[in-house]
Motif scaffolding. Structure first.
Motif, PDB file in Angstrom:
ATOM      1  N   GLY A  47       0.815  -1.219   0.000  1.00 46.44           N
ATOM      2  CA  GLY A  47       0.000   0.000   0.000  1.00 46.44           C
ATOM      3  C   GLY A  47       0.846   1.264   0.000  1.00 46.44           C
ATOM      4  N   LEU A  51       0.515   3.959  -3.058  1.00 52.61           N
ATOM      5  CA  LEU A  51       0.228   5.364  -2.809  1.00 52.61           C
ATOM      6  C   LEU A  51       1.297   6.254  -3.432  1.00 52.61           C
ATOM      7  CD1 LEU A  51      -1.695   7.336  -1.442  1.00 52.61           C
ATOM      8  CD2 LEU A  51      -0.327   7.117   0.635  1.00 52.61           C
ATOM      9  N   PRO A  56      -3.840   8.065  -4.291  1.00 55.68           N
ATOM     10  CA  PRO A  56      -4.841   7.435  -3.425  1.00 55.68           C
ATOM     11  C   PRO A  56      -5.870   6.573  -4.148  1.00 55.68           C
ATOM     12  CG  PRO A  56      -5.153   9.824  -3.502  1.00 55.68           C
ATOM     13  CD  PRO A  56      -3.881   9.527  -4.224  1.00 55.68           C
ATOM     14  N   GLY A  60      -6.165   2.775  -3.181  1.00 57.87           N
ATOM     15  CA  GLY A  60      -7.447   2.301  -2.671  1.00 57.87           C
ATOM     16  C   GLY A  60      -7.994   1.125  -3.455  1.00 57.87           C
ATOM     17  N   SER A  63      -5.738  -1.955  -2.858  1.00 57.54           N
ATOM     18  CA  SER A  63      -5.943  -2.436  -1.477  1.00 57.54           C
ATOM     19  C   SER A  63      -7.272  -3.177  -1.358  1.00 57.54           C
ATOM     20  CB  SER A  63      -5.909  -1.261  -0.490  1.00 57.54           C
ATOM     21  OG  SER A  63      -4.637  -0.672  -0.458  1.00 57.54           O
ATOM     22  N   ALA A  64      -8.306  -2.628  -1.995  1.00 60.76           N
ATOM     23  CA  ALA A  64      -9.618  -3.289  -1.966  1.00 60.76           C
ATOM     24  C   ALA A  64      -9.549  -4.649  -2.661  1.00 60.76           C
ATOM     25  CB  ALA A  64     -10.666  -2.403  -2.641  1.00 60.76           C
TER      26      ALA A  64
END
Length: 104
Positions: A47, A51, A56, A60, A63-64
């Motif tokens: 992550g 980033l 972001p 995001g 990460s999801a």
């Protein structure tokens, strides 16, 4: 100990380690939270790079996908087996990490 700069980390192998390694540690130790520690640590490392490289939105989304792969592997395992399920979600998440972050 110091970490490589975030922009120099290739995350596809980190994602694979987190998902496959987390499963293996939990399975072989019999301590599921121990596998979760590896999953979380690899997710944090990846992550950080997502980033730094993609911002972001990319971080995001990846990460999801990483966490969704972990969660989705459980019901998928009931249909195709544990190892095939882990392999499938790992291939998807690591492939996405490569495409969206690592090949930049």
């Amino acid at each position: 100990m110091s970490l490589l700069p975030a922009t120099e980390v290739n995350t596809a192998p980190v994602v694979a380690l987190g998902l496959v390694g987390g499963f293996l540690v939990a399975r072989e130790s019999g301590i599921r939270p121990l596998g979760g520690v590896l999953l979380a640590g690899c997710g944090a490392l990846a992550g950080r790079t997502w980033l730094a490289k993609g911002g972001p939105v990319t971080a995001g989304a990846l990460s999801a996908l990483y966490l969704g792969g972990f969660g989705g592997s459980h019901p998928l395992a009931k249909k195709i087996g544990a190892w095939p399920s882990v392999a499938a979600v790992t291939a998807l998440a690591a492939g996405a990490a490569y495409v969206a972050s690592d090949r930049r």
